[in-house]
Design an enzyme around this catalytic site. Structure first.
Site, PDB file in Angstrom:
ATOM      1  N   GLU A  43     -58.855  20.679   6.569  1.00  0.00           N
ATOM      2  CA  GLU A  43     -59.781  19.731   5.952  1.00  0.00           C
ATOM      3  C   GLU A  43     -61.055  19.581   6.787  1.00  0.00           C
ATOM      4  O   GLU A  43     -62.154  19.499   6.249  1.00  0.00           O
ATOM      5  CB  GLU A  43     -59.121  18.352   5.794  1.00  0.00           C
ATOM      6  CG  GLU A  43     -58.092  18.286   4.686  1.00  0.00           C
ATOM      7  CD  GLU A  43     -58.716  18.257   3.289  1.00  0.00           C
ATOM      8  OE1 GLU A  43     -59.874  17.820   3.163  1.00  0.00           O
ATOM      9  OE2 GLU A  43     -58.057  18.687   2.341  1.00  0.00           O
ATOM     10  N   CYS A 203     -68.861  27.393 -17.759  1.00  0.00           N
ATOM     11  CA  CYS A 203     -68.364  26.370 -18.688  1.00  0.00           C
ATOM     12  C   CYS A 203     -67.405  26.928 -19.744  1.00  0.00           C
ATOM     13  O   CYS A 203     -66.436  26.244 -20.101  1.00  0.00           O
ATOM     14  CB  CYS A 203     -69.537  25.648 -19.337  1.00  0.00           C
ATOM     15  SG  CYS A 203     -70.614  24.872 -18.113  1.00  0.00           S
TER      16      CYS A 203
END
Ligand code: SF4
Length: 349
Positions: A43, A203
């Site tokens: 992280e 998309c």
């Protein structure tokens, strides 16, 4: 906008995202990793750095510091050397300090209570959410750069994300699947990294196409709205690469705090280098300049002219050219070392 998602729509969005993730999610070394230390390292490395750059660093890091105890006991210089080239070095210094906090204050067990995690150096709300959802499947939302972009498009946020963080956190928390926060957050990050990219969002393949306001307005790349660009200044710096008669080169360590803290470098000065030369290298003989080195930081750029000098000095700070590899340097100074290697300027005169 967030309030417009009905329970049915939320359920459908969670299901479609998780279905997509099952088929198209990335395979990453820290994914489904139960060791919280390993997830934590990933992280921190992933803040401001792309996955493909992080993977080799992550693997080398764990080979050298396999546990939180090993990291806590390590010398800061060894820590910075492992981080060398990854940039944003405060991340490495904070990770090192936080490992010491975990060992000292929590008996080596990474805390799983949000308030306690947020006391650890370098861990903010999104990193805490990323670690605990990934390693422990706890229902904590995330809001990293990729997620901000996806959500800003999803709700067609009319202001730059930085001006609407509460609204974006609200969206991330509302969407989070409480039944499966680990996979949901990982899926959201993958969506941002692989489909909802900055320049060319894909998309037609997106599981959230029917719910995405930016897409329905035919304007996905108009979002997130951009903050007005600030002019980034360029600093012109001269670096003195001083070799002595034993062919050693002089280096110095930067202060521990601040930009590039704890890294090593060749002495350098913005503008006129003469006062620095007089101070550090009296009698220095200029030999030649190397190619100018360019580097960009978040708030400014640098343009460094490396100048080679010969001096009759020795003692503290002088190291053999071959030993430079033992010291962590910033990207700009690594580029200077590469040029020195190429031109074999280290060879005895
Ligand atoms: S539809 Fe397009 S813009 Fe909207 S979230 Fe999906 S990839 Fe991003």
């Amino acid at each position: 906008m967030v309030a417009l998602w009905t329970a049915e729509i939320l359920a459908e969005m969670r299901r479609s995202l998780l279905d997509w993730y099952q088929q198209a999610g990335r395979t990453l070394p820290w994914r489904n990793e139960p060791d919280i230390y390993r997830v934590w390292v990933s992280e921190i490395m992933l803040q401001q750095t792309q996955v493909k750059t992080v993977i080799p660093y992550y693997e080398r890091w764990l080979a050298q510091f396999p546990t939180v105890e090993a990291l806590a006991a390590a010398d800061l210089q060894a820590v910075l050397k492992q981080w060398e080239g990854l940039g944003y070095y405060a991340r490495a210094r904070n990770l090192h300090q936080a490992a010491q906090q975990v060992v000292t204050d929590f008996a080596g067990q990474f805390p799983e209570d949000l308030d306690k995690i947020l006391c650890l150096k370098g861990i903010g709300r999104t990193t805490a959410g990323g670690i605990l959802s990934s390693a422990r499947n706890l229902p904590l939302a995330i809001l990293d750069g990729n997620v901000k972009r996806v959500l800003a498009r999803l709700i067609a946020l009319e202001v730059p994300p930085v001006k609407a963080l509460d609204e974006l956190w609200d969206a991330s928390e509302t969407l989070l699947d409480p039944e499966n926060p680990r996979d949901f957050n990982q899926a959201l990050m993958d969506l941002g990294a692989t489909l909802c990219t900055v320049k060319q969002p894909n998309c037609p393949r997106c599981p959230w196409q029917n719910h995405c306001t930016a897409y329905l307005k035919h304007q996905p790349t108009d979002f997130p709205r951009k903050a007005p660009k600030k002019q980034i200044p360029t600093k012109k710096i001269v670096a003195a690469i001083a070799f002595n008669l034993e062919n050693q080169v002089f280096i110095q360590q930067r202060p521990q705090d601040g930009l590039l803290g704890g890294l090593w470098e060749f002495p350098n000065q913005e503008g006129n280098i003469q006062p620095l030369l007089t101070d550090l290298f009296p009698g220095a003989q200029y030999e030649r300049s190397l190619n100018t080195v360019f580097h960009a930081y978040t708030h400014f750029k640098i343009q460094v002219e490396p100048q080679i000098y010969r001096v009759n000095l020795s003692g503290s700070g002088w190291v053999s050219f071959q030993n430079l590899k033992d010291y962590p340097f910033s990207k700009a100074h690594l580029k200077i070392i590469e040029q020195l290697q190429d031109s074999q300027l280290s060879l005895p005169i």
